[in-house]
Write a protein that holds these residues in place. Sequence first.
Motif, PDB file in Angstrom:
ATOM      1  N   THR A   7       0.834  -1.194   0.000  1.00 42.86           N
ATOM      2  CA  THR A   7       0.000   0.000   0.000  1.00 42.86           C
ATOM      3  C   THR A   7       0.870   1.245   0.000  1.00 42.86           C
ATOM      4  N   ASP A   8       1.915   1.242   0.800  1.00 42.70           N
ATOM      5  CA  ASP A   8       2.846   2.370   0.816  1.00 42.70           C
ATOM      6  C   ASP A   8       3.453   2.569  -0.570  1.00 42.70           C
ATOM      7  N   TYR A   9       3.898   1.490  -1.186  1.00 42.18           N
ATOM      8  CA  TYR A   9       4.456   1.571  -2.533  1.00 42.18           C
ATOM      9  C   TYR A   9       3.412   2.062  -3.545  1.00 42.18           C
ATOM     10  N   THR A  10       2.183   1.609  -3.391  1.00 41.35           N
ATOM     11  CA  THR A  10       1.119   2.009  -4.310  1.00 41.35           C
ATOM     12  C   THR A  10       0.890   3.511  -4.229  1.00 41.35           C
ATOM     13  N   VAL A  11       0.804   4.040  -3.019  1.00 43.83           N
ATOM     14  CA  VAL A  11       0.632   5.485  -2.846  1.00 43.83           C
ATOM     15  C   VAL A  11       1.818   6.230  -3.432  1.00 43.83           C
ATOM     16  N   ARG A  12       3.014   5.727  -3.189  1.00 49.52           N
ATOM     17  CA  ARG A  12       4.214   6.390  -3.704  1.00 49.52           C
ATOM     18  C   ARG A  12       4.282   6.364  -5.230  1.00 49.52           C
ATOM     19  N   CYS A  13       3.802   5.288  -5.843  1.00 51.22           N
ATOM     20  CA  CYS A  13       3.744   5.229  -7.304  1.00 51.22           C
ATOM     21  C   CYS A  13       2.830   6.315  -7.856  1.00 51.22           C
ATOM     22  N   VAL A  14       1.671   6.485  -7.221  1.00 55.81           N
ATOM     23  CA  VAL A  14       0.728   7.515  -7.661  1.00 55.81           C
ATOM     24  C   VAL A  14       1.342   8.896  -7.457  1.00 55.81           C
ATOM     25  N   LEU A  15       1.978   9.122  -6.329  1.00 53.31           N
ATOM     26  CA  LEU A  15       2.634  10.409  -6.082  1.00 53.31           C
ATOM     27  C   LEU A  15       3.725  10.675  -7.114  1.00 53.31           C
ATOM     28  N   TYR A  16       4.508   9.657  -7.439  1.00 52.87           N
ATOM     29  CA  TYR A  16       5.569   9.812  -8.433  1.00 52.87           C
ATOM     30  C   TYR A  16       4.998  10.188  -9.796  1.00 52.87           C
ATOM     31  N   LEU A  17       3.956   9.485 -10.222  1.00 53.08           N
ATOM     32  CA  LEU A  17       3.352   9.801 -11.515  1.00 53.08           C
ATOM     33  C   LEU A  17       2.746  11.206 -11.505  1.00 53.08           C
ATOM     34  N   ALA A  18       2.207  11.620 -10.382  1.00 50.87           N
ATOM     35  CA  ALA A  18       1.639  12.965 -10.274  1.00 50.87           C
ATOM     36  C   ALA A  18       2.741  14.024 -10.342  1.00 50.87           C
ATOM     37  N   GLN A  19       3.878  13.743  -9.742  1.00 50.07           N
ATOM     38  CA  GLN A  19       4.994  14.691  -9.753  1.00 50.07           C
ATOM     39  C   GLN A  19       5.609  14.827 -11.137  1.00 50.07           C
ATOM     40  N   THR A  20       5.703  13.729 -11.854  1.00 46.40           N
ATOM     41  CA  THR A  20       6.356  13.774 -13.158  1.00 46.40           C
ATOM     42  C   THR A  20       5.450  14.347 -14.236  1.00 46.40           C
ATOM     43  N   ASP A  21       4.139  14.236 -14.026  1.00 45.94           N
ATOM     44  CA  ASP A  21       3.140  14.793 -14.934  1.00 45.94           C
ATOM     45  C   ASP A  21       3.291  14.295 -16.372  1.00 45.94           C
ATOM     46  N   GLN A  22       3.813  13.082 -16.529  1.00 49.39           N
ATOM     47  CA  GLN A  22       3.903  12.458 -17.852  1.00 49.39           C
ATOM     48  C   GLN A  22       3.986  10.946 -17.684  1.00 49.39           C
ATOM     49  N   SER A  23       3.847  10.229 -18.774  1.00 49.37           N
ATOM     50  CA  SER A  23       3.883   8.768 -18.670  1.00 49.37           C
ATOM     51  C   SER A  23       5.306   8.292 -18.398  1.00 49.37           C
ATOM     52  N   ARG A  24       5.375   7.228 -17.631  1.00 54.02           N
ATOM     53  CA  ARG A  24       6.660   6.644 -17.244  1.00 54.02           C
ATOM     54  C   ARG A  24       6.619   5.138 -17.430  1.00 54.02           C
ATOM     55  N   SER A  25       7.767   4.583 -17.743  1.00 57.35           N
ATOM     56  CA  SER A  25       7.864   3.134 -17.901  1.00 57.35           C
ATOM     57  C   SER A  25       7.897   2.459 -16.538  1.00 57.35           C
ATOM     58  N   VAL A  26       7.628   1.181 -16.541  1.00 59.79           N
ATOM     59  CA  VAL A  26       7.719   0.391 -15.316  1.00 59.79           C
ATOM     60  C   VAL A  26       9.135   0.491 -14.757  1.00 59.79           C
ATOM     61  N   GLN A  27      10.096   0.436 -15.644  1.00 60.71           N
ATOM     62  CA  GLN A  27      11.509   0.534 -15.235  1.00 60.71           C
ATOM     63  C   GLN A  27      11.782   1.852 -14.504  1.00 60.71           C
ATOM     64  N   GLU A  28      11.272   2.956 -15.038  1.00 60.42           N
ATOM     65  CA  GLU A  28      11.471   4.258 -14.401  1.00 60.42           C
ATOM     66  C   GLU A  28      10.801   4.316 -13.038  1.00 60.42           C
ATOM     67  N   VAL A  29       9.584   3.810 -12.960  1.00 54.03           N
ATOM     68  CA  VAL A  29       8.857   3.818 -11.690  1.00 54.03           C
ATOM     69  C   VAL A  29       9.576   2.947 -10.669  1.00 54.03           C
ATOM     70  N   SER A  30       9.980   1.757 -11.080  1.00 57.33           N
ATOM     71  CA  SER A  30      10.641   0.854 -10.130  1.00 57.33           C
ATOM     72  C   SER A  30      11.965   1.435  -9.645  1.00 57.33           C
ATOM     73  N   ARG A  31      12.693   2.066 -10.529  1.00 56.38           N
ATOM     74  CA  ARG A  31      13.970   2.670 -10.142  1.00 56.38           C
ATOM     75  C   ARG A  31      13.734   3.838  -9.179  1.00 56.38           C
ATOM     76  N   ALA A  32      12.802   4.704  -9.505  1.00 54.45           N
ATOM     77  CA  ALA A  32      12.523   5.871  -8.658  1.00 54.45           C
ATOM     78  C   ALA A  32      11.985   5.469  -7.286  1.00 54.45           C
ATOM     79  N   MET A  33      11.201   4.402  -7.240  1.00 49.79           N
ATOM     80  CA  MET A  33      10.584   3.958  -5.985  1.00 49.79           C
ATOM     81  C   MET A  33      11.440   2.936  -5.247  1.00 49.79           C
ATOM     82  N   ARG A  34      12.553   2.553  -5.864  1.00 53.44           N
ATOM     83  CA  ARG A  34      13.469   1.557  -5.286  1.00 53.44           C
ATOM     84  C   ARG A  34      12.744   0.257  -4.940  1.00 53.44           C
ATOM     85  N   MET A  35      12.045  -0.252  -5.957  1.00 55.05           N
ATOM     86  CA  MET A  35      11.346  -1.529  -5.790  1.00 55.05           C
ATOM     87  C   MET A  35      11.618  -2.399  -7.007  1.00 55.05           C
TER      88      MET A  35
END
Length: 142
Positions: A7-35
Amino acid sequence: MQLNLETDYTVRCVLYLAQTDQSRSVQEVSRAMRMEKDTARKLLDRLHDAGIVKVNQEVDGNYALAMNPDKIMVTDVLCVSEDTIKINRCLEHDGYCNRNATCDCPMHKFYNGIQSMLEQVFDNTSIMDILEGKAEPYARLM
């Protein structure tokens, strides 16, 4: 109540996508979220199924928010990964209580009050509120 790590990771994924304001790959999300990449894909797919994110097929399946972050409430994101957000079993819809005392039980009433406050905060706090530092839960209860 303790939210699970997914759940923490899920919220952080949404926050990350909101901050970047553009589409991101799974690789980018996983790297940014350290998962792990597989974990990121699973969480993003759940968010997609819930209508919170969309998949951009034109850009190799990148993920982006499906709506403005001010329309995504914390409750919406929590419910993607949590089976329940109730703080005690006696507050579940089935009304389970091993003492059969939920109607007159002072603890049930106490838990119910706390639950109502939590739900009010979760229901009235958007992802944008969190990003803008406006997520002051106690202020919303007064």
